[in-house]
Design a protein around this motif. Structure first.
Motif, PDB file in Angstrom:
ATOM      1  N   ARG A  57       0.912  -1.292  -0.018  1.00 35.20           N
ATOM      2  CA  ARG A  57       0.015  -0.102  -0.055  1.00 35.20           C
ATOM      3  C   ARG A  57       1.025   1.285   0.149  1.00 35.20           C
ATOM      4  N   ASN A  58       1.916   1.312   0.719  1.00 35.55           N
ATOM      5  CA  ASN A  58       2.903   2.276   0.561  1.00 35.55           C
ATOM      6  C   ASN A  58       4.151   2.122  -0.254  1.00 35.55           C
ATOM      7  N   PRO A  59       4.186   2.298  -1.631  1.00 34.75           N
ATOM      8  CA  PRO A  59       5.163   1.941  -2.355  1.00 34.75           C
ATOM      9  C   PRO A  59       6.635   2.374  -1.937  1.00 34.75           C
ATOM     10  N   ILE A  60       7.702   1.686  -1.938  1.00 32.38           N
ATOM     11  CA  ILE A  60       8.866   2.075  -1.720  1.00 32.38           C
ATOM     12  C   ILE A  60       9.814   2.925  -2.788  1.00 32.38           C
ATOM     13  N   PRO A  61       9.883   3.887  -2.724  1.00 33.82           N
ATOM     14  CA  PRO A  61      10.631   4.517  -3.860  1.00 33.82           C
ATOM     15  C   PRO A  61      11.943   4.207  -3.808  1.00 33.82           C
ATOM     16  N   LYS A  62      12.581   3.747  -5.163  1.00 30.68           N
ATOM     17  CA  LYS A  62      13.909   3.424  -5.147  1.00 30.68           C
ATOM     18  C   LYS A  62      14.679   4.500  -4.992  1.00 30.68           C
ATOM     19  N   PRO A  63      16.160   4.131  -4.425  1.00 27.05           N
ATOM     20  CA  PRO A  63      17.213   5.544  -4.204  1.00 27.05           C
ATOM     21  C   PRO A  63      17.338   6.366  -5.439  1.00 27.05           C
ATOM     22  N   GLU A  64      17.409   5.813  -6.667  1.00 31.34           N
ATOM     23  CA  GLU A  64      17.611   6.570  -7.852  1.00 31.34           C
ATOM     24  C   GLU A  64      16.443   7.664  -7.887  1.00 31.34           C
ATOM     25  N   ALA A  65      15.381   7.205  -7.612  1.00 35.81           N
ATOM     26  CA  ALA A  65      14.186   7.989  -7.705  1.00 35.81           C
ATOM     27  C   ALA A  65      13.857   9.054  -6.606  1.00 35.81           C
ATOM     28  N   ALA A  66      14.369   8.652  -5.431  1.00 33.86           N
ATOM     29  CA  ALA A  66      14.017   9.108  -4.103  1.00 33.86           C
ATOM     30  C   ALA A  66      14.292  10.888  -4.288  1.00 33.86           C
ATOM     31  N   ALA A  67      15.011  11.124  -5.103  1.00 33.71           N
ATOM     32  CA  ALA A  67      15.211  12.741  -4.972  1.00 33.71           C
ATOM     33  C   ALA A  67      14.078  13.412  -5.825  1.00 33.71           C
ATOM     34  N   GLN A  68      13.339  12.701  -6.618  1.00 34.84           N
ATOM     35  CA  GLN A  68      11.941  13.180  -7.650  1.00 34.84           C
ATOM     36  C   GLN A  68      10.750  12.974  -6.778  1.00 34.84           C
ATOM     37  N   MET A  69      10.881  12.105  -5.860  1.00 38.23           N
ATOM     38  CA  MET A  69       9.721  11.745  -5.155  1.00 38.23           C
ATOM     39  C   MET A  69       9.651  12.490  -3.925  1.00 38.23           C
ATOM     40  N   LEU A  70       8.328  12.615  -3.470  1.00 31.09           N
ATOM     41  CA  LEU A  70       7.912  13.157  -2.178  1.00 31.09           C
ATOM     42  C   LEU A  70       6.757  12.434  -1.616  1.00 31.09           C
ATOM     43  N   GLU A  71       7.253  12.447  -0.010  1.00 30.11           N
ATOM     44  CA  GLU A  71       6.058  11.724   0.785  1.00 30.11           C
ATOM     45  C   GLU A  71       5.153  12.591   1.141  1.00 30.11           C
ATOM     46  N   LEU A  72       3.831  12.469   0.781  1.00 31.99           N
ATOM     47  CA  LEU A  72       2.839  13.136   1.531  1.00 31.99           C
ATOM     48  C   LEU A  72       2.292  12.595   2.567  1.00 31.99           C
ATOM     49  N   LYS A  73       2.158  12.980   3.831  1.00 29.32           N
ATOM     50  CA  LYS A  73       1.654  12.367   5.062  1.00 29.32           C
ATOM     51  C   LYS A  73      -0.048  12.841   5.078  1.00 29.32           C
ATOM     52  N   LEU A  74      -0.804  11.717   4.806  1.00 24.27           N
ATOM     53  CA  LEU A  74      -2.291  11.865   5.304  1.00 24.27           C
ATOM     54  C   LEU A  74      -2.493  11.476   6.247  1.00 24.27           C
ATOM     55  N   PRO A  75      -3.700  11.646   6.936  1.00 22.07           N
ATOM     56  CA  PRO A  75      -4.114  11.095   8.230  1.00 22.07           C
ATOM     57  C   PRO A  75      -4.246   9.710   8.425  1.00 22.07           C
ATOM     58  N   ASN A  76      -3.996   8.749   7.430  1.00 17.86           N
ATOM     59  CA  ASN A  76      -4.362   7.338   7.746  1.00 17.86           C
ATOM     60  C   ASN A  76      -3.076   6.724   7.188  1.00 17.86           C
ATOM     61  N   ARG A  77      -2.495   7.434   6.221  1.00 15.80           N
ATOM     62  CA  ARG A  77      -1.290   6.764   5.522  1.00 15.80           C
ATOM     63  C   ARG A  77      -0.315   7.884   4.714  1.00 15.80           C
ATOM     64  N   SER A  78       0.759   7.388   4.107  1.00 10.25           N
ATOM     65  CA  SER A  78       1.418   8.130   3.497  1.00 10.25           C
ATOM     66  C   SER A  78       1.391   7.820   2.021  1.00 10.25           C
ATOM     67  N   VAL A  79       1.796   8.880   1.207  1.00 13.91           N
ATOM     68  CA  VAL A  79       1.510   8.857  -0.352  1.00 13.91           C
ATOM     69  C   VAL A  79       2.874   9.194  -1.223  1.00 13.91           C
ATOM     70  N   PHE A  80       3.420   8.578  -1.752  1.00 13.14           N
ATOM     71  CA  PHE A  80       4.640   8.831  -2.467  1.00 13.14           C
ATOM     72  C   PHE A  80       4.197   9.505  -3.902  1.00 13.14           C
ATOM     73  N   VAL A  81       4.497  10.824  -4.373  1.00 13.88           N
ATOM     74  CA  VAL A  81       4.038  11.430  -5.637  1.00 13.88           C
ATOM     75  C   VAL A  81       5.444  11.878  -6.083  1.00 13.88           C
ATOM     76  N   GLU A  82       5.328  12.083  -7.405  1.00 19.78           N
ATOM     77  CA  GLU A  82       6.513  12.772  -8.180  1.00 19.78           C
ATOM     78  C   GLU A  82       6.486  14.129  -7.776  1.00 19.78           C
ATOM     79  N   ALA A  83       7.501  14.644  -7.688  1.00 23.31           N
ATOM     80  CA  ALA A  83       7.619  16.141  -7.624  1.00 23.31           C
ATOM     81  C   ALA A  83       7.015  17.087  -8.913  1.00 23.31           C
ATOM     82  N   THR A  84       7.098  16.283  -9.883  1.00 24.82           N
ATOM     83  CA  THR A  84       6.825  17.021 -11.129  1.00 24.82           C
ATOM     84  C   THR A  84       5.397  17.153 -11.413  1.00 24.82           C
ATOM     85  N   THR A  85       4.466  16.465 -10.671  1.00 20.79           N
ATOM     86  CA  THR A  85       3.038  16.215 -10.873  1.00 20.79           C
ATOM     87  C   THR A  85       2.389  17.161  -9.941  1.00 20.79           C
ATOM     88  N   ILE A  86       3.137  17.836  -8.934  1.00 19.89           N
ATOM     89  CA  ILE A  86       2.323  19.141  -8.039  1.00 19.89           C
ATOM     90  C   ILE A  86       2.248  20.315  -9.078  1.00 19.89           C
TER      91      ILE A  86
END
Length: 159
Positions: free
Chosen positions: A115-144
């Motif tokens: 449910r909580n995908p694990i970003p790969k190290p090479e993609a980590a710099a481009q991914m952001l973790e958004l903390k929601l009340p019940n979970r965390s979501v990873f999104v690409e920075a370019t989609t914001i």
């Protein structure tokens, strides 16, 4: 494929968990360790997606490991001691399993990891973790597209 490491100083508990994980085709155990130093070396060399980590490791504890490894993979504590659960979730553990681990409970832990995908190290710099009340979501920075302040919260607008 989920790449995991098992860290436990009890040989029987370690083998039992490896057997349960081996029955899961989507999981590969890339290594095991029985003490703090070998666990740190293994995690730094293999860069696993997740670590099944015992709290009491004889020469140290699982919490010591978290302070010495970067990046920190997802952690599922596996222990016979229920008293460390609050501390485990304070360090954002994915789950907390009590020994002996049973297959149904292990499946719940694996579902949490999926449910909580694990970003790969090479993609980590481009991914952001958004903390929601019940979970965390990873999104690409370019989609914001935009951020909007709403009291004590921030609304994130995605493409």
């Amino acid at each position: 494929m989920l790449r995991v490491v098992v860290v436990d100083d009890e040989p029987l508990a370690k083998r039992a968990l490896q057997r349960l994980l081996a029955a899961r085709p989507e999981v590969t155990v890339v290594g095991t360790a029985d003490n703090l130093e070998s666990a740190i070396q293994l995690i730094q060399s293999e860069l696993p997606d997740a670590v099944f980590l015992d709290v009491d490791l004889g020469t140290g504890n699982g919490f010591d490991l978290l302070a010495r490894v970067q990046p920190v993979p997802k952690i599922i504590f596996v222990t016979g001691s229920p008293q460390h659960a609050v501390a485990a979730f304070a360090v954002e553990a994915a789950d907390y399993l009590l020994k002996p681990v049973i297959a149904d409970r292990l499946e719940e832990s694996l579902k949490r990891l999926r449910r909580n995908p694990i970003p790969k190290p090479e993609a980590a710099a481009q991914m952001l973790e958004l903390k929601l009340p019940n979970r965390s979501v990873f999104v690409e920075a370019t989609t914001i597209n935009a951020l909007t302040a709403e009291g004590d919260f921030t609304r994130v607008h995605l493409a």
